[in-house]
Design an enzyme around this catalytic site. Structure first.
Site, short mmCIF file in Angstrom:
data_model
loop_
_atom_site.label_atom_id
_atom_site.label_comp_id
_atom_site.label_asym_id
_atom_site.label_seq_id
_atom_site.Cartn_x
_atom_site.Cartn_y
_atom_site.Cartn_z
N SER A 138 0.87 -1.17 0.00
CA SER A 138 0.00 0.00 0.00
C SER A 138 0.91 1.22 0.00
CB SER A 138 -0.87 -0.04 1.26
OG SER A 138 -1.54 1.19 1.43
N LYS A 164 -1.07 -1.03 -4.43
CA LYS A 164 -2.22 -0.20 -4.05
C LYS A 164 -1.72 1.22 -3.85
CE LYS A 164 -4.57 0.21 0.39
NZ LYS A 164 -5.31 -0.53 1.43
N LYS A 166 -2.82 5.12 -2.57
CA LYS A 166 -3.79 5.97 -1.88
C LYS A 166 -4.18 7.11 -2.81
CE LYS A 166 -3.90 3.97 2.16
NZ LYS A 166 -5.14 3.54 2.83
N ASP A 191 -7.03 3.22 -3.17
CA ASP A 191 -7.74 3.27 -1.88
C ASP A 191 -8.02 4.72 -1.53
OD1 ASP A 191 -8.76 2.98 0.65
OD2 ASP A 191 -6.99 2.03 1.52
N GLU A 219 -10.95 0.79 -3.49
CA GLU A 219 -11.25 0.52 -2.09
C GLU A 219 -11.89 1.73 -1.42
OE1 GLU A 219 -7.78 -0.89 -0.03
OE2 GLU A 219 -8.69 -0.74 1.94
N ASP A 244 -13.60 -1.42 3.04
CA ASP A 244 -12.67 -1.49 4.18
C ASP A 244 -13.41 -0.91 5.40
OD1 ASP A 244 -10.69 -0.99 6.08
OD2 ASP A 244 -9.32 0.05 4.77
N LYS A 268 -9.59 -6.66 7.89
CA LYS A 268 -8.53 -6.23 8.81
C LYS A 268 -8.87 -6.79 10.17
CE LYS A 268 -7.15 -1.88 6.72
NZ LYS A 268 -7.31 -0.41 6.72
N GLY A 296 -4.18 -3.98 6.21
CA GLY A 296 -3.26 -3.75 7.32
C GLY A 296 -3.41 -2.35 7.89
O1 OSB Z 1 -7.04 2.19 4.48
O2 OSB Z 1 -6.01 0.37 4.26
C1 OSB Z 1 -6.07 1.49 4.77
C2 OSB Z 1 -2.95 2.24 6.85
C3 OSB Z 1 -3.50 2.97 7.87
C4 OSB Z 1 -4.84 3.25 7.84
C5 OSB Z 1 -5.65 2.78 6.80
C6 OSB Z 1 -5.11 2.02 5.78
C7 OSB Z 1 -3.72 1.78 5.80
C8 OSB Z 1 -3.02 1.06 4.74
C9 OSB Z 1 -1.68 0.45 5.10
O3 OSB Z 1 -3.40 1.01 3.61
C10 OSB Z 1 -1.62 -1.00 4.85
C11 OSB Z 1 -0.39 -1.61 5.52
O4 OSB Z 1 0.68 -1.63 4.87
O5 OSB Z 1 -0.47 -2.04 6.68
MG MG Z 2 -8.22 1.02 3.15
#
Ligand code: OSB
Ligand code: MG
Length: 374
Positions: A138, A164, A166, A191, A219, A244, A268, A296
């Site tokens: 991510s 992924k 953001k 995401d 996402e 999510d 998660k 995660g």
């Molecule tokens: O939305 O998936 C998410 C991290 C912190 C808060 C929300 C998210 C995330 C990640 C990180 O996408 C995923 C990871 O590498 O743990």
């Molecule tokens: Mg997410």
């Protein structure tokens, strides 16, 4: 085998991130997670991790609310109570509404204790099957498109199987298009962390344009608890929506699937309140033919090892956000560290519990606050 937890330690531990991480709402340079150690009357020990963000921008909980819930409600409800399975242990806090990140920390510790006491790997106790799990990354929102391309290149070179990215309004198309142009075939997804609204024409136009990029999924584009607008959007888009933030447990998954709000679910462990509920979400999705993957929260080694274990269940057919610890942290608090050579993580079938030993000296060296309960 029956367990009675007699002592619980809470450690608030701060680790610096390898790189600042930006989402649609904010930027982080370090994370504070609560590590939970439970000990039963026979001396068996288990570790859990509460991966709540320190601020209430991803979910309503914070590190502060988790500490309060653990210290004042969850730990006192568990101590002195006999249980045989982790699901039975979790009944200690069924009266507590919400607060799932807090529950996940202590739930995970009970699963680890139960597995270690039986000399069994956590993956087996959960009903897992896979010998290795496929790993994605991510990536946060970078200041520039070139900066993102460099990050994608670095992680693809490492072997990660899915990228992924953001996104947020105004920080979406230019980034995703550039990645897609350079790597036409790479499994790619976005995401949005709830940053878009259907009643904003610019947002809708951006989502329609993303729909042209052949993404594996988008996402959580819309509000955290809105499965109605997500269903409308899913009817409009060819790209699968993955939820999510909207899925707090198996009942939410069942309702979202029934409404057609998503075609994929991100599981998660922290968001759903622990490993038992994560498995129930998995089971609901498998029964409905909905693929899942493990999301995660930049877990330290303990939570990350639990993510590896749950990812070994058969319904986890899409590479998750479970990367090697070194993707997020220069130094982790478990041995051996979790690594993803070639984009795959070996499930530790030959080691009991989470399969990674928390390093107490390192934990204490990075500890901001500690309490011993019981
Ligand atoms: O939305 O998936 C998410 C991290 C912190 C808060 C929300 C998210 C995330 C990640 C990180 O996408 C995923 C990871 O590498 O743990
Ligand atoms: Mg997410």
């Amino acid at each position: 085998m029956s367990h009675v937890v007699v002592a619980v330690d809470l450690f608030l531990v701060r680790l610096p991130l390898a790189r600042p991480f930006t989402t649609s709402s904010h930027t982080k340079t370090h994370l504070d997670h609560i590590l939970v150690r439970v000990r039963d009357r026979d001396g068996a020990v288990g570790w859990g991790e509460c991966a709540s963000p320190s601020d209430p921008y991803y979910c309503a909980e914070t590190v502060g609310t988790c500490w309060h819930l653990l210290e004042d409600f969850l730990v006192p409800a568990l101590i002195g109570r006999a249980w045989a399975t982790p699901d039975e242990a979790a009944r200690a806090w069924t009266k507590v509404r919400g607060n799932r990140f807090a529950k996940a920390g202590i739930d995970m510790a009970c699963w680890d204790l139960a597995a270690r006491a039986r000399g069994e790997p956590l993956a087996r106790l959960l009903g897992g099957e896979r010998r290795e799990i496929l790993s994605g990354v991510s990536l946060g929102i970078e200041p520039t498109v070139d900066g993102l391309l460099a990050e994608v290149e670095r992680h693809l070179a490492h072997g990660y199987r899915r990228i992924k990215v953001k996104i947020g309004p105004g920080r979406d198309l230019a980034y995703l298009r550039a990645v897609r142009e350079r790597w036409p075939d790479v499994p790619l997804m976005a995401d949005a962390n709830s940053a878009y609204r259907l009643d904003d024409p610019a947002h809708l136009a951006a989502l329609d344009a993303l729909d042209e990029l052949g993404l594996t999924m988008i996402e959580q584009p819309l509000d955290a608890d809105d499965i109605v607008d997500h269903a409308r959007l899913q009817r409009r888009l060819a790209t699968a929506i993955c939820l999510d933030e909207s899925i707090h447990g198996a009942d939410d998954a069942r309702r979202a699937i029934a409404l057609g709000s998503c075609r994929i679910v991100n599981i998660k462990v922290s968001r759903v309140g622990g490993l038992g509920e994560a498995r129930r979400v998995h089971d609901v999705c498998v029964a409905a033919g909905i693929p899942v993957w493990c999301g995660g929260m930049h877990e330290f080694g303990i939570g990350r090892a639990a993510n590896v274990a749950i990812s070994s269940l058969p319904g986890f057919t899409i590479p998750g956000d479970v990367s090697g610890s070194d993707k997020a942290y220069p130094l982790d608090i478990v041995e051996p560290p979790i690594r993803a050579p070639g984009g795959a993580i070996a499930v530790p079938w030959d080691r009991p519990g989470i399969g990674h030993e928390p390093d107490e000296a390192r934990i204490r060296a990075h500890c901001l606050r500690h309490v011993a309960l019981g």
